[in-house]
Design a protein around this motif. Structure first.
Motif, PDB file in Angstrom:
ATOM      1  N   VAL B 256      38.256  49.166  41.575  1.00  0.00           N
ATOM      2  CA  VAL B 256      38.522  48.220  42.794  1.00  0.00           C
ATOM      3  C   VAL B 256      38.982  46.953  42.191  1.00  0.00           C
ATOM      4  CG1 VAL B 256      37.033  46.603  44.461  1.00  0.00           C
ATOM      5  CG2 VAL B 256      36.516  49.096  43.962  1.00  0.00           C
ATOM      6  N   MET B 257      40.109  46.675  42.634  1.00  0.00           N
ATOM      7  CA  MET B 257      40.886  45.364  42.166  1.00  0.00           C
ATOM      8  C   MET B 257      40.652  44.308  43.195  1.00  0.00           C
ATOM      9  SD  MET B 257      43.275  43.802  40.370  1.00  0.00           S
ATOM     10  CE  MET B 257      44.374  44.988  39.395  1.00  0.00           C
ATOM     11  N   ALA B 258      39.781  43.265  42.677  1.00  0.00           N
ATOM     12  CA  ALA B 258      39.649  42.289  43.692  1.00  0.00           C
ATOM     13  C   ALA B 258      40.232  40.888  43.675  1.00  0.00           C
ATOM     14  CB  ALA B 258      38.131  42.036  43.588  1.00  0.00           C
ATOM     15  N   PHE B 259      40.468  40.040  44.633  1.00  0.00           N
ATOM     16  CA  PHE B 259      41.172  38.981  44.276  1.00  0.00           C
ATOM     17  C   PHE B 259      40.258  37.645  44.790  1.00  0.00           C
ATOM     18  CE2 PHE B 259      44.817  41.339  43.853  1.00  0.00           C
ATOM     19  CZ  PHE B 259      45.217  41.874  44.768  1.00  0.00           C
ATOM     20  N   SER B 260      38.948  37.934  45.313  1.00  0.00           N
ATOM     21  CA  SER B 260      38.060  36.932  45.534  1.00  0.00           C
ATOM     22  C   SER B 260      36.946  36.785  44.655  1.00  0.00           C
ATOM     23  CB  SER B 260      37.832  36.783  47.206  1.00  0.00           C
ATOM     24  OG  SER B 260      38.989  36.826  47.761  1.00  0.00           O
ATOM     25  N   VAL B 261      36.850  37.753  43.739  1.00  0.00           N
ATOM     26  CA  VAL B 261      35.693  37.765  42.828  1.00  0.00           C
ATOM     27  C   VAL B 261      35.731  37.376  41.574  1.00  0.00           C
ATOM     28  CG1 VAL B 261      34.206  39.271  41.583  1.00  0.00           C
ATOM     29  CG2 VAL B 261      34.914  40.045  43.836  1.00  0.00           C
ATOM     30  N   GLY B 262      35.495  35.926  41.295  1.00  0.00           N
ATOM     31  CA  GLY B 262      35.688  35.395  39.927  1.00  0.00           C
ATOM     32  C   GLY B 262      34.338  35.041  39.217  1.00  0.00           C
ATOM     33  N   GLU B 263      34.246  34.257  38.129  1.00  0.00           N
ATOM     34  CA  GLU B 263      33.176  34.217  37.189  1.00  0.00           C
ATOM     35  C   GLU B 263      31.687  33.510  38.318  1.00  0.00           C
ATOM     36  OE1 GLU B 263      35.964  33.043  36.399  1.00  0.00           O
ATOM     37  OE2 GLU B 263      36.555  33.948  34.525  1.00  0.00           O
ATOM     38  N   ASP B 270      23.665  41.222  38.763  1.00  0.00           N
ATOM     39  CA  ASP B 270      23.553  42.108  37.907  1.00  0.00           C
ATOM     40  C   ASP B 270      24.755  42.827  37.804  1.00  0.00           C
ATOM     41  OD1 ASP B 270      21.661  45.235  37.702  1.00  0.00           O
ATOM     42  OD2 ASP B 270      22.902  44.388  36.064  1.00  0.00           O
ATOM     43  N   THR B 271      25.614  42.830  36.756  1.00  0.00           N
ATOM     44  CA  THR B 271      27.075  43.146  36.789  1.00  0.00           C
ATOM     45  C   THR B 271      27.318  44.459  35.932  1.00  0.00           C
ATOM     46  OG1 THR B 271      27.386  41.756  34.718  1.00  0.00           O
ATOM     47  CG2 THR B 271      28.372  40.838  36.769  1.00  0.00           C
ATOM     48  N   ARG B 272      25.877  45.033  35.738  1.00  0.00           N
ATOM     49  CA  ARG B 272      26.121  46.342  35.158  1.00  0.00           C
ATOM     50  C   ARG B 272      26.817  47.310  36.032  1.00  0.00           C
ATOM     51  NH1 ARG B 272      20.672  46.604  32.608  1.00  0.00           N
ATOM     52  NH2 ARG B 272      20.504  45.109  34.366  1.00  0.00           N
ATOM     53  N   PRO B 273      26.367  47.674  37.244  1.00  0.00           N
ATOM     54  CA  PRO B 273      27.345  48.701  38.219  1.00  0.00           C
ATOM     55  C   PRO B 273      28.654  48.145  38.202  1.00  0.00           C
ATOM     56  CG  PRO B 273      25.186  47.698  39.285  1.00  0.00           C
ATOM     57  CD  PRO B 273      25.489  46.628  37.852  1.00  0.00           C
ATOM     58  N   LEU B 274      29.058  47.017  38.039  1.00  0.00           N
ATOM     59  CA  LEU B 274      30.482  46.565  38.310  1.00  0.00           C
ATOM     60  C   LEU B 274      31.330  46.817  37.128  1.00  0.00           C
ATOM     61  CD1 LEU B 274      28.610  45.072  40.648  1.00  0.00           C
ATOM     62  CD2 LEU B 274      30.018  43.330  40.202  1.00  0.00           C
ATOM     63  N   VAL B 275      30.877  47.143  35.974  1.00  0.00           N
ATOM     64  CA  VAL B 275      31.611  47.262  34.717  1.00  0.00           C
ATOM     65  C   VAL B 275      32.877  48.173  34.758  1.00  0.00           C
ATOM     66  CG1 VAL B 275      31.827  48.099  32.311  1.00  0.00           C
ATOM     67  CG2 VAL B 275      29.645  46.622  33.042  1.00  0.00           C
ATOM     68  N   GLY B 276      34.003  47.444  34.606  1.00  0.00           N
ATOM     69  CA  GLY B 276      35.395  48.408  34.736  1.00  0.00           C
ATOM     70  C   GLY B 276      36.109  48.117  35.851  1.00  0.00           C
ATOM     71  N   HIS B 277      35.425  47.486  36.873  1.00  0.00           N
ATOM     72  CA  HIS B 277      36.488  46.971  37.854  1.00  0.00           C
ATOM     73  C   HIS B 277      37.167  45.882  37.842  1.00  0.00           C
ATOM     74  CE1 HIS B 277      34.730  49.964  40.683  1.00  0.00           C
ATOM     75  NE2 HIS B 277      33.339  49.601  40.689  1.00  0.00           N
ATOM     76  N   LEU B 278      38.291  45.405  38.508  1.00  0.00           N
ATOM     77  CA  LEU B 278      39.124  44.617  38.192  1.00  0.00           C
ATOM     78  C   LEU B 278      39.291  43.481  38.956  1.00  0.00           C
ATOM     79  CD1 LEU B 278      41.714  47.653  37.831  1.00  0.00           C
ATOM     80  CD2 LEU B 278      41.081  46.144  35.694  1.00  0.00           C
ATOM     81  N   ALA B 279      40.010  42.369  38.435  1.00  0.00           N
ATOM     82  CA  ALA B 279      40.163  41.356  39.390  1.00  0.00           C
ATOM     83  C   ALA B 279      41.501  40.725  38.693  1.00  0.00           C
ATOM     84  CB  ALA B 279      38.916  40.146  39.272  1.00  0.00           C
ATOM     85  N   ALA B 280      42.347  40.146  39.606  1.00  0.00           N
ATOM     86  CA  ALA B 280      43.596  39.593  39.394  1.00  0.00           C
ATOM     87  C   ALA B 280      43.422  37.903  39.626  1.00  0.00           C
ATOM     88  CB  ALA B 280      44.546  39.968  40.187  1.00  0.00           C
ATOM     89  N   TRP B 281      43.568  37.074  38.501  1.00  0.00           N
ATOM     90  CA  TRP B 281      43.611  35.687  38.800  1.00  0.00           C
ATOM     91  C   TRP B 281      44.857  35.155  37.701  1.00  0.00           C
ATOM     92  CZ3 TRP B 281      40.643  33.516  42.142  1.00  0.00           C
ATOM     93  CH2 TRP B 281      39.552  33.910  42.822  1.00  0.00           C
TER      94      TRP B 281
END
Lengths: 580, 426, 392
Positions: B256-263, B270-281
């Motif tokens: 999943v490449m997200a544009f509205s998910v940042g720090e 809990d970011t463990r299920p999210l590891v490997g997903h992408l974001a562009a900033w």
């Protein structure tokens, strides 16, 4: 089946050997024992410590040094090379690399595996497998560079590990490995990779005992046969694959119906028949899936609405603060997790009665201090409770934070139950559904079998008469309000697992709760259950066609129109007093 | 309790601001307006921006202010209410007479204050990623346009990850709609068949992702590499990711490449299920440059909390502030017209080792970084553009924008059609 | 469901009774009206004067910003009147009146968007900007004609009226009352909010309508236009007030109040309760629509969040605080609460929600008749007069 790895050790602590730390530790211990034994006996053993393995270890060190490179392509090549080597330590190391526990020391470039213990990290030299002391988190961050991987490397590592896992002692690991390997067949052209996988699968089938794994292996081999040169073999493979719901199989069969990929018309026809049959099954299971999704959504609605149904039924007041009582329950779950950070499972289970008490007492407080004085004026009560809801929302913002608060799911609520390749139920919704049914049954019991329930029913049917019979209606009011609010708290705990926990949580569910109550019929438990489930299922059926928004709007309009025909809902209250 | 402290600090701030405002003309200070929501649904995102500007003002004052005059912040709270944004903007420009405003987050809020800034001839610095399709003389857009975020992200997926099928999932509002229109045109121009593109929109606050995720799963198991491009609004991403994980869709299967998910969105999650997903900033807190380290240190010192994160809109605010200071110094005046004239061409350093330059269309140049989510809630940069990408207000992939440019230096027009040679929107 | 709802406190309202002497017109201009109308007239004259004629540096100058603010309050007051009519006098607690307000706002917004014409960003004279960049090919059928002001003005009244008619007819005919009805109205406005948030609906989606240029040829940003809009709002308020007074002092008004106090009894006496309710509901919806149409040009934006249920409930609290069942109470409540909101969101934004929440609770508990109740109690205490015919 690949389950989601989770760091939560569970209530009882780490379960035997399944945790990766257990495996790594076991491997290291075995290594040490075998090394000692080999050193003593001078017998070649399959572990580091013999000259042959030392040479392999040295080779590995060279390879490992290359991992420092930032280039992902270089890392991919190294991993492929390591996989080709006959080195037992490789599997464990690659598993650590996948978990991103591998670091290179900035000073000398040596590669280490870091394992967290307490506040610090224990280091393992990756080349030799020896322990290399401990280090604090700050030192780890400053003196060591993590070896990063990206998604492609992750895929590569998983398929490499799957090959190792084919011979794992655990059946479900083997099954997961076969499933991963089957993905190689998605590419419809036969190539060297699939030939290698086919050979592996065939070799494994020879020794495999477990039935589920055997079936998977046979599916894999049949898939491989689909690419065979002989039309007869292909036909036979199609027969064997029959009505398999495996998506890889389906894709290959669909590809086989095209003249471009399949020259033989008989094979094409057979593939076409198989595809149609699978389509039929997929549609059926798709319908079942939608039904289950609808029940899941409906369960949430029912939990949220059932408390409202009780207070509305007994006192005829709509509690606009109901949403905030749900929110309080969700925050209780959050606080429970703060109190029991290492026992997430226990915290969720304990949060249920805790939330009941918190929201329930809040409800009783609201009733005693505000609602009581507005008796007989339901519209004013509505407004006053709305004011309470605003105050509660702002309180949540101030006490906690306007941000959403994170609530983790325990292991038994993550992942899904895979019934077959086309049907799966996520555990969290299943648990919420079960919780709803349990709560419903408990409420039914309370209402039908206890003294309180009797009094509640009496007061809601005819207050004056009940009072004349000696029922203390004011206490009944307070307790009913408390009961309804407590159930709202439980709903909050369930919602905390499904959605974000923030001060505005209640607002998203208040209109839906009203709809369910009004649709199902006030003061009717069965009405709320059936109404809620119906609304959930209809919503889910409409969603793929109309989109999420329009689906919701149609449901709302549908309920509004329904109310015109049956103003008292699905299961209206009976009795003359009810007409008032 | 937290509320009392904030209450007191807010009151104090107000008293200070009021006192400063009344003594303004006599004392020779420069008033800087801050128009960010401090309450309501947008407060989570916008309050850190307010704090960033206040920090920059304090730092600048330590250096002696600007043109020898101290900077005084005037903070107002439009409370996530769009009509109130326009009202507060009027207040800042007409009543408080601020020299510049740093503010807004949602496009609605920006669109509602736009007429006010144009009429009162003010200057606004807008720091958030947005959909383009606008270029005002009175606004400098320091947030990413679609060609500075969405297009490079899709290029990375296409070329770097060989993605063949695309699920464009967004929340139903203008930013995702426009972005997806642009992406759809871009994909089709690069040979992707319409059957390989799936577009879905969900309402705000949507949390029941069961059926959409099941749809994505089916869409993605047709044998070709599939990716999700998510323009889902901040909060709703959390239940989306959870549902993906529960239905056993890992980042390796369908990234999943997200544009509205940042720090900020990941902090405390809990970011463990999210590891490997992408974001562009255009910025990540994990970028290791001296400028970034220094800024993060200063931020932690200012806000008094080491756990606070620094994100892309905050960097954009910093860039905007630096640009304004430099422009004022160049123009020797705080008059909005002069500052606006001085801005195009100015360059200031950004926090990722490059520079940001103001262009004639009032966008800036920004680098594009692709990051993968790590278990600690930070991003690991897996790819970045070589230099900076210039912002484009009018997307060349939209039929309505063919041949349209924005140029406030020569053509003095925000929507200039180079074919018909007509300037519209004035 | 319990004891039938009685509203004894409203029945004690002395305004209910037709005065002994003086006839119809005198009944229209009772004491509060004699205060309200001159006040509005004074505002109508003074504010424009102090804004346009008095120089900006003078202490008496009223800034354009304040003119806009006061104009906004005036439209809110009209909206409060509408809700008071339907709730205070007819007993229908509507939690969805903001829907009618927003519909009126959208109608005038459509006209304003068409007015932009070719001056939009894309220079497209037939399509508003948001349609252009969402790749719409042509104007949808429901947009045609909105370039004419008279059509937009008609729709400002017709659209809310039509919605109120359909909803009211369905609801009242099925005898949906009390809390049920309130929930239904809330669901209605919530559904509308969801619909208008969708971009496919063709109303600008989440952004709504913005960037208006002018109305009837006058630049919306000019201070003279702002003053004119303010004046229009105040005049509309005064006319609306008079209209409501007319309704309330007429026979229809008496029947409506009877319906509020004892619906079944009124029905059994022979009045067609449903028709009266429907009529009042539609009339109030039209008033709300007009208020919305005057609100949008002054604010410069209309957006689907105007439909949100919270907005509707806030209107109810204005009326409750001011005193329902008294028209001047609705005006006072709207002004008081909104002024407090403007002040508090600026000075102490944290406190605002607590204050609002407390307002709800305290008003319903201690001030069931609102500020108007306090005033009349004070009046009675001072003059010693006893209100005529106040059954307890």
């Amino acid at each position: 089946m690949r389950t989601l790895r989770h760091r939560d050790p569970g209530v009882l602590g780490p379960v035997s050997g399944r945790g990766r730390w257990g495996a790594a530790l076991l491997w290291v211990a075995l290594l040490g024992v075998a090394a000692a034994a080999a050193a003593v006996a001078g017998v070649p053993a399959t572990s580091a410590g013999t000259p042959a393995s030392e040479a392999a270890g040295g080779q590995r060190a060279l390879l490992l040094a290359g991992l420092k490179s930032a280039d992902y392509a270089v890392k991919a090549a190294i991993i492929t090379q390591m996989a080709g080597q006959d080195d037992p330590g490789t599997r464990a190391f690659l598993a650590q690399l996948l978990q991103e526990n591998v670091y290179s020391r900035e000073s000398d470039g040596r590669i280490f595996i870091a394992r967290q213990i307490g506040q610090g990290y224990a280091l393992l030299d990756a080349a030799t497998g020896m322990a290399a002391g401990t280090v604090s988190e700050d030192d780890l961050n400053s003196d060591f560079d993590p070896i990063g991987i990206n998604d492609q490397l992750r895929s590569l590592l998983q398929s490499v590990l799957a090959r190792f896992d084919l011979s794992s002692p655990d059946a479900s690991t083997r099954l997961a490995a076969v499933t991963t390997l089957l993905q190689a067949f998605n590419d419809s052209t036969g190539n060297a990779a699939t030939a290698g996988v086919t050979a592996l699968l065939r070799a494994r089938l020879g020794v495999e005992r477990d039935r589920a794994v055997r079936r998977a292996l046979q599916t894999g081999l049949a898939l491989a046969a689909l690419g065979s040169g002989s039309a007869g073999q292909r036909l036979a493979a199609i027969e064997r694959l029959g009505s398999s719901l495996n998506p890889d199989v389906y894709n290959r069969l669909v590809a086989l119906t095209a003249p471009a990929t399949e020259p033989d018309p008989r094979v094409r026809a057979a593939a076409g028949r198989a595809v149609r049959e699978i389509d039929g099954w997929r549609e059926f299971y798709g319908g079942v899936q939608t039904l289950i999704f609808g029940l899941g959504l409906g369960a949430v609605l029912v939990l949220a609405a059932i408390g409202l149904a009780i207070t509305f039924g007994v006192m005829g007041v709509i509690n606009m603060a109901h949403g905030e009582l749900i929110m309080l329950g969700a925050y209780t779950a959050y606080v429970m997790q703060l109190l029991l950070p290492n026992h997430i499972g226990a915290s969720v289970v304990l949060a249920v009665p805790a939330a009941f008490l918190v929201s329930g007492s809040c409800g009783v407080l609201i009733e005693r201090s505000i609602v009581r004085f507005l008796h007989g004026r339901p519209l004013e009560t509505l407004l006053a409770t709305f004011g309470v809801s605003l105050v509660l929302q702002q309180l949540a913002r101030d006490v906690f934070s306007p941000d959403n608060r994170p609530v983790s799911a325990p292991t038994w609520m993550t992942g899904s139950l895979q019934i077959n390749d086309a049907l799966s139920i996520t555990y969290n919704r299943l648990v919420v559904l079960l919780l709803t049914l349990v709560v419903f049954a408990a409420l039914l019991l309370i209402m039908k079998r206890t003294r309180l329930g009797l009094q509640v029913r009496a007061v809601s049917q005819n207050r004056a008469m009940a009072r004349a019979m000696g029922v203390r209606s004011h206490w009944v009011d307070a307790l009913a309000f408390g009961l309804g609010s407590g159930i709202a708290g439980i709903a909050g705990v369930a919602l905390s697992q499904l959605t974000n926990v923030g001060p505005e949580l209640g607002q998203s569910y208040i209109v839906d709760s009203f709809m369910v109550v009004v649709f199902g019929g006030v003061a009717s438990l069965w009405g709320t259950l059936i109404g809620g489930m119906l609304i959930g299922v209809v919503n889910m059926i409409l969603e793929p066609y109309a989109g999420a928004v329009l689906g919701k709007v149609l449901v709302l309009v549908g309920v509004i129109l329904f109310i015109q025909r049956r103003p008292r809902g699905l299961f209206p209250q009976r009795g003359r007093a009810a007409e008032g | 309790m937290m509320s009392l402290k904030r209450l007191l600090s807010r009151s104090l701030l107000l008293v200070v601001a009021v006192a400063a405002a009344t003594a303004a003309s006599a004392a020779g200070v420069i008033k800087v307006g801050v128009l960010h929501s401090l309450s309501g649904t947008m407060a989570i995102s916008e309050e850190p921006l307010k704090d960033t500007i206040l920090m920059m003002i304090a730092e600048q004052n330590k250096k002696g202010g600007v043109l020898g005059r101290k900077l005084v912040p005037v903070v107002v709270d439009p409370a996530s209410n769009w009509p109130l944004f326009a009202e507060k903007a009027q207040e800042l420009l007409e009543k408080d007479k601020v020299a510049v405003v740093f503010g807004c987050w949602t496009s609605v809020s920006r669109k509602s204050v736009l007429p006010v800034f144009e009429k009162d001839d003010g200057l606004l610095f807008y720091p958030v990623q947005w959909e383009g399709e606008e270029s005002s003389r009175n606004i400098i857009y320091t947030g990413a346009t679609p060609n500075q975020q969405a297009i490079p992200a899709v290029q990375y997926l296409m070329n770097g990850m060989h993605v063949k099928r695309w699920a464009l999932i967004g929340t139903d509002y203008v930013y995702p709609r426009t972005t997806n229109k642009i992406l759809e045109a871009y994909l089709e121009a690069h040979g992707v068949k319409p059957a390989d593109i799936m577009i879905r929109y969900t309402p705000f606050g949507f949390s029941d992702w069961q059926s959409i995720v099941a749809e994505i799963k089916t869409f993605g198991s047709q044998g070709e590499k599939t990716a999700v491009v998510s323009t889902i609004n901040g909060d709703a991403n959390v239940p989306f990711y959870k549902e993906l994980a529960n239905q056993h869709i890992s980042a390796e299967d369908i990234p999943v490449m997200a544009f509205s998910v940042g720090e900020q969105e990941l902090s405390g999650l809990d970011t463990r299920p999210l590891v490997g997903h992408l974001a562009a900033w255009n910025y990540f807190m994990s970028v290791r440059t001296p400028a970034n380290r220094a800024m993060i240190r200063a931020w932690h010192a200012y806000i008094g909390n080491d756990k606070r994160v620094f994100n892309d809109p905050m960097e954009a605010s910093v860039i905007g502030f630096r640009l304004w200071v430099k422009a004022v110094q160049k123009a020797h005046s705080t008059n909005a017209d002069k500052v606006i004239a001085a801005l195009p061409g100015l360059e200031v350093p950004n926090l990722t080792g490059g520079t940001a330059q103001v262009l004639a269309d009032h966008m800036i140049t920004k680098p594009v970084l692709i990051g993968e989510i790590r278990p600690n809630g930070q991003f690991d940069v897996v790819w970045r553009t070589q230099g900076e990408v210039p912002g484009e207000a009018w997307s060349p992939y939209l039929a309505a924008d063919k041949g349209v440019i924005s140029d406030w230096v020569h053509a003095k027009c925000g929507h200039y059609d180079t074919v018909t040679r007509v300037c519209s929107g004035q | 469901m319990g004891v039938p709802e009685m509203a004894p406190q409203a029945a004690a309202d002395s305004r209910l009774a037709v005065p002994a002497g003086g006839g119809r017109v005198a009944g229209l201009f009772d004491r509060p009206t004699q205060v309200v109308l001159p006040l509005l007239a004074a505002a109508l004259v003074l504010v424009p004067l102090l804004n346009l004629a008095v120089p900006a540096s003078s202490v008496l100058h009223v800034s354009s910003y304040t003119v806009g603010l006061l104009g906004k309050y005036a439209t809110y007051a009209l909206l409060a009147l509408a809700v008071d009519l339907v709730w205070g006098y007819c007993g229908i607690l509507t939690l969805g009146h903001a829907a009618f307000f927003a519909l009126g706002g959208y109608a005038i917004g459509m006209y304003l968007m068409r007015e932009i014409g070719g001056r939009g960003v894309y220079g497209n004279s037939s399509l508003p900007d948001f349609m252009v960049f969402l790749n719409w090919k042509a104007l949808p059928w429901y947009w045609h004609g909105f370039e004419h002001f008279w059509l937009a003005a008609a729709m400002v009244m017709l659209a809310p009226a039509a919605l109120a008619l359909v909803f009211g007819w369905l609801a009242f005919r099925s005898r949906v009352t009390g809390v049920y009805l309130s929930i239904m109205t809330q669901a209605l406005t919530y559904a509308l909010m969801l619909v208008f948030f969708r971009n496919e609906t063709g109303f600008g989606g989440n952004n709504g309508f913005t960037d208006f240029k002018d109305i009837l040829g006058f630049d919306l940003q000019a201070s003279t236009t702002r003053v004119a809009l303010f004046a229009a709002a105040v005049i509309a308020l005064a006319l609306g007030y008079l209209a409501c007074r007319l309704v309330v002092t007429s026979r229809t008004g008496r029947v409506i109040q009877a319906v509020r106090d004892a619906e079944s009894r009124a029905r059994f006496i022979g009045y067609r309760v449903e028709s009266y309710k429907l009529w009042v509901f539609v009339f109030s919806a039209v008033l709300a629509g007009i208020a919305g149409a005057l609100y949008v040009p002054q604010i410069g934006i209309i957006n689907p969040s105007e439909f949100s249920p919270v907005n509707s409930i806030e209107i109810v609290i204005w009326v409750a605080v001011g005193g329902r069942g008294t028209l001047y109470g609705a005006l006072a409540g709207a002004l008081l609460v909104n002024y407090a909101k403007t002040y508090l969101t600026e000075a102490l934004p944290e406190v605002w929600l607590y204050a609002l929440g407390a307002l709800f609770v305290l008003t319903t508990l201690f001030l069931p008749r609102g500020v108007a109740g306090l005033l009349s109690r004070g009046h009675r205490a001072v003059t010693g007069a006893d209100p005529a015919g106040s059954p307890r």
